[in-house]
Design an enzyme around this catalytic site. Sequence first.
Site, short mmCIF file in Angstrom:
data_model
loop_
_atom_site.label_atom_id
_atom_site.label_comp_id
_atom_site.label_asym_id
_atom_site.label_seq_id
_atom_site.Cartn_x
_atom_site.Cartn_y
_atom_site.Cartn_z
N SER B 20 0.83 -1.20 0.00
CA SER B 20 0.00 0.00 0.00
C SER B 20 0.87 1.27 0.00
CB SER B 20 -0.89 0.00 1.24
OG SER B 20 -1.68 1.15 1.27
N ASN B 68 9.58 8.40 5.01
CA ASN B 68 8.51 9.13 4.34
C ASN B 68 7.51 9.64 5.37
OD1 ASN B 68 5.55 8.01 4.00
ND2 ASN B 68 6.89 6.21 4.14
N LEU B 72 -0.79 9.90 4.47
CA LEU B 72 -2.02 9.33 3.90
C LEU B 72 -2.74 10.27 2.95
CD1 LEU B 72 -3.67 7.28 6.81
CD2 LEU B 72 -2.00 6.55 5.12
N ASN B 126 -5.55 -0.48 7.59
CA ASN B 126 -4.28 0.13 7.96
C ASN B 126 -4.41 0.66 9.37
OD1 ASN B 126 -1.98 1.59 8.29
ND2 ASN B 126 -2.23 2.89 6.49
N CYS B 129 -1.86 3.71 10.97
CA CYS B 129 -1.88 5.10 10.52
C CYS B 129 -1.82 6.04 11.72
CB CYS B 129 -3.13 5.38 9.69
SG CYS B 129 -4.56 5.83 10.65
N ILE B 189 5.68 -5.63 7.94
CA ILE B 189 5.50 -4.52 8.86
C ILE B 189 5.22 -3.24 8.09
CG2 ILE B 189 6.94 -5.47 10.68
CD1 ILE B 189 9.30 -3.88 9.69
N ASN B 190 4.53 -2.32 8.75
CA ASN B 190 4.48 -0.96 8.24
C ASN B 190 5.80 -0.29 8.62
OD1 ASN B 190 3.52 1.57 7.28
ND2 ASN B 190 1.43 0.95 7.80
N THR B 191 5.93 0.98 8.37
CA THR B 191 7.22 1.63 8.59
C THR B 191 7.51 1.83 10.08
OG1 THR B 191 6.12 3.75 8.36
CG2 THR B 191 7.17 2.86 6.39
N GLY B 241 8.72 -5.17 4.04
CA GLY B 241 9.88 -4.56 4.68
C GLY B 241 11.18 -4.89 4.01
C1 FMN Z 1 6.06 6.58 0.25
C2 FMN Z 1 5.38 5.51 1.06
C3 FMN Z 1 4.00 5.57 1.27
C4 FMN Z 1 3.35 4.61 2.02
N1 FMN Z 1 1.99 4.68 2.19
C5 FMN Z 1 1.34 3.70 2.88
C6 FMN Z 1 -0.08 3.72 3.01
O1 FMN Z 1 -0.77 4.60 2.50
N2 FMN Z 1 -0.66 2.72 3.72
C7 FMN Z 1 0.05 1.70 4.29
O2 FMN Z 1 -0.54 0.82 4.91
N3 FMN Z 1 1.40 1.65 4.18
C8 FMN Z 1 2.06 2.63 3.49
N4 FMN Z 1 3.43 2.56 3.35
C9 FMN Z 1 4.17 1.44 3.97
C10 FMN Z 1 4.45 0.32 2.95
O3 FMN Z 1 3.25 -0.26 2.48
C11 FMN Z 1 5.33 -0.76 3.58
O4 FMN Z 1 4.64 -1.37 4.65
C12 FMN Z 1 6.65 -0.24 4.11
O5 FMN Z 1 7.16 0.74 3.24
C13 FMN Z 1 7.70 -1.32 4.31
O6 FMN Z 1 8.08 -1.92 3.09
P1 FMN Z 1 9.42 -1.51 2.27
O7 FMN Z 1 10.55 -1.53 3.24
O8 FMN Z 1 9.53 -2.54 1.21
O9 FMN Z 1 9.16 -0.15 1.70
C14 FMN Z 1 4.09 3.54 2.60
C15 FMN Z 1 5.48 3.49 2.39
C16 FMN Z 1 6.13 4.44 1.62
C17 FMN Z 1 7.61 4.34 1.43
#
Ligand code: FMN
Lengths: 270, 299
Positions: B20, B68, B72, B126, B129, B189-191, B241
């Site tokens: 996402s 980042n 949202l 999500n 958030c 994981i989310n960030t 992640g």
């Molecule tokens: C620019 C950006 C925008 C993101 N927006 C969302 C979001 O709207 N909803 C969500 O659940 N996660 C969001 N994420 C988190 C990602 O879906 C993902 O969980 C996270 O980046 C870890 O994966 P990665 O290390 O491969 O980037 C976002 C990440 C990035 C970098």
Amino acid sequence: MKKPLIHIGKIAQRTVFTCDRITYILLKIEIQGELKASPGQFIMLETGNDSYLDRPFSILQLRERELSLLIEVKGRGTRKLLSMKKGDSVRFKGIHGNGLGPIENYYGKKIALIAGGMGIVPIFHLVSQFNITGGGQIQLFFGARSRSFFDALDKHLQFSEVLGGFNKYLVPLKETGKTVVDVFREYVEKNGAPNHILSCGPEGMLKSVQEFIMETGISGELILERRMACGRGMCMACPVMILDGEADIIKMACTKGPVFAVGKGRKVIF
Amino acid sequence: MALSTLFLGKRFRNPIVLASGIVGYGKKFDEEVGLDKVGGIITKTVTALPRPGNPLPRVAEVDSGMLNSIGLANPGIDKFISDQLPYLQEHKTNIIVSIAGGTSEELVHLALLLDNIEYIDALELNLSCPNVAIKMQTSQDPRETFRAVDAVKAVTRKQLIAKLSPNVSDVVEVARKAVEAGADALSLINTLGGIKVDPVLRKFVLGNVTGGLSGPAIRPVGVKMVYDIKKELDIPVIAHGGIVDQWSALEYLLVGADLIALGSGLFKNPDLTEEVSAGLEKYLHENGATLADIRGELL
Ligand SMILES: Cc1cc2nc3c(=O)[nH]c(=O)nc-3n(C[C@H](O)[C@H](O)[C@H](O)COP(=O)(O)O)c2cc1C
Ligand SMILES: Cc1cc2nc3c(=O)[nH]c(=O)nc-3n(C[C@H](O)[C@H](O)[C@H](O)COP(=O)(O)OP(=O)(O)OC[C@H]3O[C@@H](n4cnc5c(N)ncnc54)[C@H](O)[C@@H]3O)c2cc1C
Ligand code: FES
């Protein structure tokens, strides 16, 4: 067939110079295949294997098999470019962004080009495409920190030669104590306003240029910078807020910009 | 064929989905790569009302990753349904719609609006958030997590995936609550929360001060959390992640991930999808193994 997004080039020439304690890199990249770009368009350059994000750079020139960039060294990404050598291969994505319309649109109009510092890059791209005789109605206003920047561009880009046929006003802040917009306004008092302004440079400068456009009711195009991650409209990192009449619109600079039309009730919210 | 995966009763062409927030609503990715190259897409999180997002700058590179603080940014559910979603209908890939809300009522409202759209395969909540009101992400609190999942589960016929935050001391406890409340799968994981300071300017780099860390820097955290959950709970997991090649995808698969999500690694490498799927196929072929053989091998 989908167009390949990733391009691989080879550094054909790399020149490093310093003005006012800022370091610049002029990169000429030999490219494979044919690329087309209009001024204002940009590429996303990989600044090394260990860089997680690419960096956006405007195209300075694109001719036959050679792409030129002028890069100001700022932080972790651009510093890494300093260690690149002639013959090294580089990867980049693009061509991205909307760019300016066809060059012919500008012929026969009274146009002011207003550039500040590195904002000269897309303007240089535009100007080097003009057939010189078509340039009579065009005035270039170019501001920089000091005269040494103009001298350096002369030396490394044959700046005076490219701009030979244009009326130009070079405004070194250190020597004149004036900004490029001050000088532009003085010009307008004597000679009247242009029909159209095209401007690129620091945000403060673009803001005063836009004020002028709004005051006089002419049209203009501003080339904006934003921090970017994807460079292709997916991540929402690079919004530009635009007020069009009553409506607020958000556009991503990487796909709907970096060139934004302003004037006639439409303006960028800085 | 070797990569075909069954997840929540649906056939996924391969175990790769788009995370996402990474490709918006998929149109550009479709033009560049093709939505038919992935098992599914998780759309950018949508909220009830439009959100302009956070102040600029919103992104910064850091060692082995990026921060980042997009905030949202999205056009709101109505415009999402009318302008963005129809594009996805034409594509033969699984569609997972990510939703977020400040309250359970908002989540329920969103889930009800999406419930009748047949071609949506699942919803992702999500829960990670930023909730400005209580200064906490829902999934940082096991009870809040239960409440949110429970509320949506009661009104939706869609499969429900809960996306969890890594910013917790015990992710298994939160995961357990989500499962108890009826979550059909988990995404993690989310960030990870982070800050970058510019020592020259003596300023915070992001306009919002804090942001979320993603990229290879967080992969060990993600792998551990997937591993911990998979050891304790019998629940399908979409692993996120720091996936930047087939090797990082394999790390997650070996600790039991059912699907793997490509995230910010796609920004620099638009060919990542094809590299991971080709890389996985080659790996399986060379090892004479199936996806089922290696999935969870280390549990
Ligand atoms: C620019 C950006 C925008 C993101 N927006 C969302 C979001 O709207 N909803 C969500 O659940 N996660 C969001 N994420 C988190 C990602 O879906 C993902 O969980 C996270 O980046 C870890 O994966 P990665 O290390 O491969 O980037 C976002 C990440 C990035 C970098
Ligand atoms: C469409 C576009 C065209 C550009 N064209 C050129 C060009 O022709 N030549 C050139 O030298 N630079 C250009 N830039 C700016 C260039 O992208 C940044 O200076 C560069 O990304 C900085 O990278 P870094 O890793 O060195 O800096 P970082 O370490 O990432 O940051 C250092 C400082 O650089 C500034 N910065 C970082 N990213 C950007 C950005 N995207 N835009 C503006 N400032 C930024 C910030 O103030 C930051 O404090 C352009 C930017 C855009 C959006
Ligand atoms: S840089 Fe990602 S949307 Fe513009």
